[in-house]
Motif scaffolding. Structure first.
Motif, PDB file in Angstrom:
ATOM      1  N   THR A  57       0.917  -1.078   0.082  1.00  0.00           N
ATOM      2  CA  THR A  57      -0.051   0.029   0.032  1.00  0.00           C
ATOM      3  C   THR A  57       0.773   1.292  -0.014  1.00  0.00           C
ATOM      4  N   GLY A  58       0.315   2.239  -0.233  1.00  0.00           N
ATOM      5  CA  GLY A  58       1.200   3.496  -0.267  1.00  0.00           C
ATOM      6  C   GLY A  58       0.146   4.998  -0.302  1.00  0.00           C
ATOM      7  N   MET A  59       0.531   6.063  -0.566  1.00  0.00           N
ATOM      8  CA  MET A  59       0.026   7.062  -0.595  1.00  0.00           C
ATOM      9  C   MET A  59       0.660   7.961  -1.808  1.00  0.00           C
ATOM     10  N   THR A  60      -0.360   8.510  -2.807  1.00  0.00           N
ATOM     11  CA  THR A  60       0.215   8.797  -4.102  1.00  0.00           C
ATOM     12  C   THR A  60      -0.423   9.986  -4.239  1.00  0.00           C
ATOM     13  N   GLN A  61       0.150  10.780  -5.090  1.00  0.00           N
ATOM     14  CA  GLN A  61      -0.329  12.287  -5.563  1.00  0.00           C
ATOM     15  C   GLN A  61      -0.857  12.177  -6.863  1.00  0.00           C
ATOM     16  N   LEU A  62      -2.368  11.785  -6.615  1.00  0.00           N
ATOM     17  CA  LEU A  62      -3.005  11.458  -8.255  1.00  0.00           C
ATOM     18  C   LEU A  62      -3.588  12.782  -8.706  1.00  0.00           C
ATOM     19  N   VAL A  63      -4.406  13.420  -7.753  1.00  0.00           N
ATOM     20  CA  VAL A  63      -4.849  14.580  -8.392  1.00  0.00           C
ATOM     21  C   VAL A  63      -4.581  15.731  -7.327  1.00  0.00           C
TER      22      VAL A  63
END
Ligand code: C2O
Ligand code: CU
Length: 461
Positions: A57-63
């Motif tokens: 899992t992770g955290m992503t700057q998608l928007v």
């Protein structure tokens, strides 16, 4: 009449559910295209190559705004590109660091069932599994994604997908763009929906007709661009969406060259000005930027949405001519081919089925002897307002013989592992099952697959 027709043109009859919700990112700020890194081997010896691939899992700057909780391989979102050579023995240490079971499926790879990573080869949460196989198929753009029953669609939706690129002697000597990330780009196209906290809440948007998002991500980037320096640019297009199909075009309607289908090169480049891909399908195209002036922006689009802007910085570098022939591909003809298996695909409301049955892990639906050649007639039984079903078979690459008993178009003459079936149409394919074991065949609309549109074939020695 013309106005209405024009306005409706992105929505074609017979595929309403897959394209009707409009999607665009054109107003988003242009961002440089994310290029998945190439996975470095842990080690190599003789003809063995060892890798580690971790689902996490992770955290992503998608928007813009808050980051999104995502899944990825060896990183927070999507996965690295794995590049292998025909003849190599590949050993992948797969690790599941999710809180749920997953599997590592190599879509399009010709492997026996123990390495296929289908629903019978899941890896429990926190567990590891070594997968080994010998690459024994022509150069191709393949991909990998999870395949555990009940969580395939949500795990892909959350970000589990990556490219698996196969090279061989032929692909290494062909005069085609092949500088990864410079003139040869992996392009995975996916639609997603974000809630007001920028999260991907799969459970809230899932639909048995297929989950459609309202935001387009290309390698995880909204409205991306690349800067190009060569005359020819190669795009390895992968429809990695759960349910949406795309028809790719250049915005000035120029033609481009299709050089491959799912499982390898076409015999010759095919010139065309659009290409449609259903979920699971791939195609490599080469765009000739030679006739644009420096500084121009060439856009690849699907309907009105930007897929990729190519900013032409220079267009003299690289190859000056495309090869006339790409590979030796045996010609297959539709005449004299007797159907050995009928496959009927249908959806009635929320019920999807193959040959009137729904998937069961405990039932083998079909049996074939290894190395026998089969002709399957795949019929999409829906009426014209029904849905498309991209039909995929594990462990093989097949050839398309005919559509409604007519010869198929030349850009579909290559190796395929997924064939988009349109309502009311029938498709004959020629398959040889060379690997033994139990393999899945299913609709690659992932919500249809989860709803039971999948069967199992046992290939016996
Ligand atoms: Cu791409 Cu059975 O899957
Ligand atoms: Cu389907």
């Amino acid at each position: 009449f013309w106005l209405i027709k024009f306005k409706q043109s992105p929505v074609k009859a017979g595929m309403m559910p897959n394209t009707s919700s409009q999607i665009t990112n054109n107003k988003e700020k242009q961002r440089i295209l994310n290029i998945p890194p190439v996975l470095k081997p842990d080690s190599t010896d003789a003809n063995n190559v060892y890798y580690t691939l971790r689902a996490q899992t992770g955290m992503t700057q998608l928007v813009s705004g808050e980051k999104t909780k995502t899944y990825g391989y060896n990183g927070p979102f999507l996965g690295p590109t794995i590049r292998v050579e025909r003849g190599q023995n590949i050993h992948i240490h797969t690790q599941n660091r999710l809180k749920q079971a997953t599997s590592f499926h190599w879509h399009g790879a010709i492997l026996d069932d123990s390495s296929d990573g289908g629903p019978h080869q899941t890896v429990a949460a926190g567990q590891n599994k070594l997968i080994s196989f010998k690459v024994n198929q022509p150069a191709a753009t393949l991909w990998y994604h999870p395949h555990a029953v009940g969580s395939t669609a949500s795990q892909v939706y959350n970000g589990l997908a990556g490219f698996l690129l196969v090279d061989d002697q032929n692909s290494r000597q062909l005069k085609l763009p092949r500088n990864y990330g410079k003139d040869d780009f992996p392009i995975v196209v996916q639609d997603r929906s974000f809630d007001k906290n920028n999260q991907l809440d799969y459970k809230k948007i899932v639909s048995s007709n297929g989950t459609l998002g309202n935001t387009l991500l290309i390698n995880g980037t909204q409205n991306p661009y690349i800067e190009t320096t060569t005359k020819y640019v190669r795009l390895r297009l992968l429809n990695g969406s759960n349910a949406r199909e795309y028809t790719f075009k250049l915005d000035d309607r120029s033609s481009f060259y299709q050089i491959s289908t799912d499982g390898g090169f076409l015999k010759k480049p095919v010139q065309e000005n659009k290409i449609t891909l259903a979920p699971g399908e791939r195609a490599e195209i080469v765009v000739d930027l030679g006739h644009y002036s420096q500084g121009s922006q060439v856009k690849l689009k699907s309907a009105d949405s930007n897929i990729l802007t190519m900013k032409v910085k220079n267009n003299h570098d690289g190859e000056t001519k495309l090869p006339r022939q790409l590979t030796n591909l045996q010609t297959v003809t539709k005449s004299g081919q007797k159907v050995t298996q009928n496959i009927a695909l249908s959806d009635m409301g929320h019920m999807v089925s193959i040959n009137n049955r729904q998937f069961s892990m405990n039932r083998i639906d079909l049996k074939v002897k290894q190395n026998t050649t089969q002709v399957w007639k795949i019929r999409n039984k829906n009426n014209m307002m029904g849905e498309i079903h991209p039909f995929h078979i594990h462990g093989v690459q097949f050839r398309l013989l005919s559509i409604n008993n007519n010869a198929s178009p030349s850009n579909m003459h290559g190796w395929k592992d997924t064939i988009m079936t349109r309502p009311g149409n029938q498709y004959k394919i020629l398959i040889k099952f060379t690997q033994t074991g139990v393999f899945m065949y299913h609709c690659h609309n992932l919500e249809h697959e989860e709803a039971g549109m999948m069967g199992q074939i046992r290939v016996v020695p």
